[in-house]
Design a protein around this motif. Structure first.
Motif, PDB file in Angstrom:
ATOM      1  N   ARG A  83      56.363   1.966  96.187  1.00 56.92           N
ATOM      2  CA  ARG A  83      55.319   2.244  95.204  1.00 56.92           C
ATOM      3  C   ARG A  83      55.996   2.874  93.995  1.00 56.92           C
ATOM      4  O   ARG A  83      56.524   3.980  94.076  1.00 56.92           O
ATOM      5  CB  ARG A  83      54.275   3.169  95.812  1.00 56.92           C
ATOM      6  N   VAL A  84      56.003   2.161  92.879  1.00 60.04           N
ATOM      7  CA  VAL A  84      56.721   2.598  91.687  1.00 60.04           C
ATOM      8  C   VAL A  84      55.787   3.455  90.838  1.00 60.04           C
ATOM      9  O   VAL A  84      54.801   2.968  90.278  1.00 60.04           O
ATOM     10  CB  VAL A  84      57.225   1.387  90.877  1.00 60.04           C
ATOM     11  N   ALA A  85      56.090   4.752  90.778  1.00 63.22           N
ATOM     12  CA  ALA A  85      55.230   5.688  90.057  1.00 63.22           C
ATOM     13  C   ALA A  85      55.146   5.323  88.589  1.00 63.22           C
ATOM     14  O   ALA A  85      56.126   4.899  87.973  1.00 63.22           O
ATOM     15  CB  ALA A  85      55.762   7.112  90.221  1.00 63.22           C
ATOM     16  N   ASN A  86      53.960   5.494  88.036  1.00 59.02           N
ATOM     17  CA  ASN A  86      53.726   5.129  86.638  1.00 59.02           C
ATOM     18  C   ASN A  86      52.764   6.134  86.025  1.00 59.02           C
ATOM     19  O   ASN A  86      51.546   6.058  86.229  1.00 59.02           O
ATOM     20  CB  ASN A  86      53.154   3.711  86.559  1.00 59.02           C
ATOM     21  N   GLU A  87      53.298   7.060  85.278  1.00 54.99           N
ATOM     22  CA  GLU A  87      52.454   8.071  84.645  1.00 54.99           C
ATOM     23  C   GLU A  87      51.571   7.470  83.566  1.00 54.99           C
ATOM     24  O   GLU A  87      50.520   8.017  83.239  1.00 54.99           O
ATOM     25  CB  GLU A  87      53.318   9.186  84.041  1.00 54.99           C
ATOM     26  N   GLY A  88      51.979   6.334  83.008  1.00 55.60           N
ATOM     27  CA  GLY A  88      51.214   5.713  81.930  1.00 55.60           C
ATOM     28  C   GLY A  88      50.075   4.838  82.398  1.00 55.60           C
ATOM     29  O   GLY A  88      49.384   4.218  81.581  1.00 55.60           O
TER      30      GLY A  88
END
Length: 379
Positions: A57-62
């Motif tokens: 799961r690739v974290a994405n703050e945007g």
């Protein structure tokens, strides 16, 4: 391998897959809604894990997190890359006026065609592999992202990196209207044109002003002249605005421009032309920002060869696969430009993407699941 074994497997379990699709559609996931996107990512990750994938799961703050599932295959082989997205264009609450429903041979609902049905194709293919004792020809990487509908701003680097390490890419976007696969896509550009002028009273001293609106009109005509349909180059001034009130010579005006090109050279030429726009009205200044955010997916010899192999796979399934091009962009633009031969449009047939008539043809779900599985086994 019986090429129709997967199709029979999915046909026999079709009602279960349709129920799964219902759950995906009813979980609304508009681009930018991180809580809903992340919740759906969790459900998809659990599903892929149950199919034997190692899920990152690739974290994405945007925005919503992105998902990468890696499924094992023969050692030493470069993986096949399967590409999709789970965000939709539909705002929360759309499901209330466009409920998921079966209408004869059609399934309707927001995002069913673009492209939640493709999540079911992935699940069905890997379930069939396990149940039938089949396996992909090479390792498989599956990437589904959360921002394709808004330009893939946060996922582009991930997609390109995965494409560079892959043998080829299979993109599960919807096909052309007749079911054709997509072997070429235009590059997509966005430009913002802003004009600065000088305000003045329109009745008392208009000669002291410099109209940004008049200048923008000149620029719109210049931009429109860049269209070259024969070369596949199109430019559209889609929105314009300017001024404050009717009795003031407008000091500011602006426009948003969509640009498309079938080749990298065509895109570069448009960028140069847009950057070279200059004011013709004394006292005004023109500023241009933006550029191409999706490179053209050009039909290279490698893509042509990949389609020919896919056509042979389709024949074994009783499918007469055809190919075509489209002016729309997808993440296939990125995989192709990154060097991975790409086949796009492998999703289920239907229509109405981004429209109230969005639907999937039920009978094509087993067909396209079998095609995806066969491509993974044979190429």
């Amino acid at each position: 391998m019986n090429p129709n074994a997967v199709r029979s497997f999915v046909d026999a379990r079709l009602e279960g897959y349709l129920a799964e699709l219902k759950g995906l559609v009813e979980h609304e996931s508009p681009s930018g809604d991180k809580p809903r996107l992340d919740a759906l990512a969790g459900k998809i990750a659990a599903r892929w894990g149950g199919l034997g994938g190692v899920v990152e799961r690739v974290a994405n703050e945007g925005g919503g997190d992105h998902l990468v599932g890696r499924f094992p295959g023969p050692a030493g082989e470069r993986p096949a890359l399967v590409v999709g997205h789970f965000d939709t264009v539909w705002p929360v609450g759309t499901i209330d006026r466009m409920p998921f429903r079966r209408d004869g041979g059609r399934l309707r609902g927001p995002g069913v065609y673009d492209m939640k049905a493709s999540l079911v194709l992935v699940a069905a293919a890997f379930e069939a592999f396990a149940a039938l004792g089949l396996a992909p020809r090479r390792p498989v990487t599956v990437v589904f992202t959360s921002d394709e509908e808004v330009g893939s701003t946060t996922s582009r680097g991930l997609i390109e990196a995965l494409a560079r390490e892959s043998a080829h890419a299979l993109v599960l976007e919807p096909p052309l209207a007749d079911g054709s696969l997509k072997t070429a896509r235009k590059g997509v550009g966005r430009f913002a044109v802003e004009v600065e002028g000088r305000a003045a009273h329109a009745g008392v001293a208009p000669e002291l002003g410099a109209s940004a609106v008049v200048e923008l009109a000149h620029q719109i005509l210049k931009i429109h002249a860049l269209n070259d349909p024969a070369a596949g180059t199109t430019v559209n001034v889609g929105t314009v605005a300017g001024g404050t009130t009717p009795n003031v010579v407008p000091a500011r005006a602006w426009a948003q421009v969509d640009a498309r090109a079938v080749t990298a050279a065509g895109a570069e030429a448009l960028e140069v032309a847009m950057a070279g726009l200059a004011a013709v009205t004394p006292g005004t200044r023109v500023k241009v920002a933006g550029g191409f955010n999706r490179p053209a997916m050009e039909r290279t010899p490698a893509i042509a060869a990949l389609f020919e192999r896919a056509r042979g796979v389709g024949e074994a399934l009783g499918l007469a696969l055809t190919e075509g091009a489209t002016g729309g962009g997808s993440d296939g633009n990125f995989t192709a430009a990154a060097g991975a031969p790409t086949l796009d449009g492998l999703g289920a047939l239907g229509g109405g993407a981004h429209a109230d008539d969005e639907h999937v043809l039920v009978d094509t779900i087993p067909e396209r699941a079998a095609l995806l599985a066969a491509l993974l086994m044979e190429i």
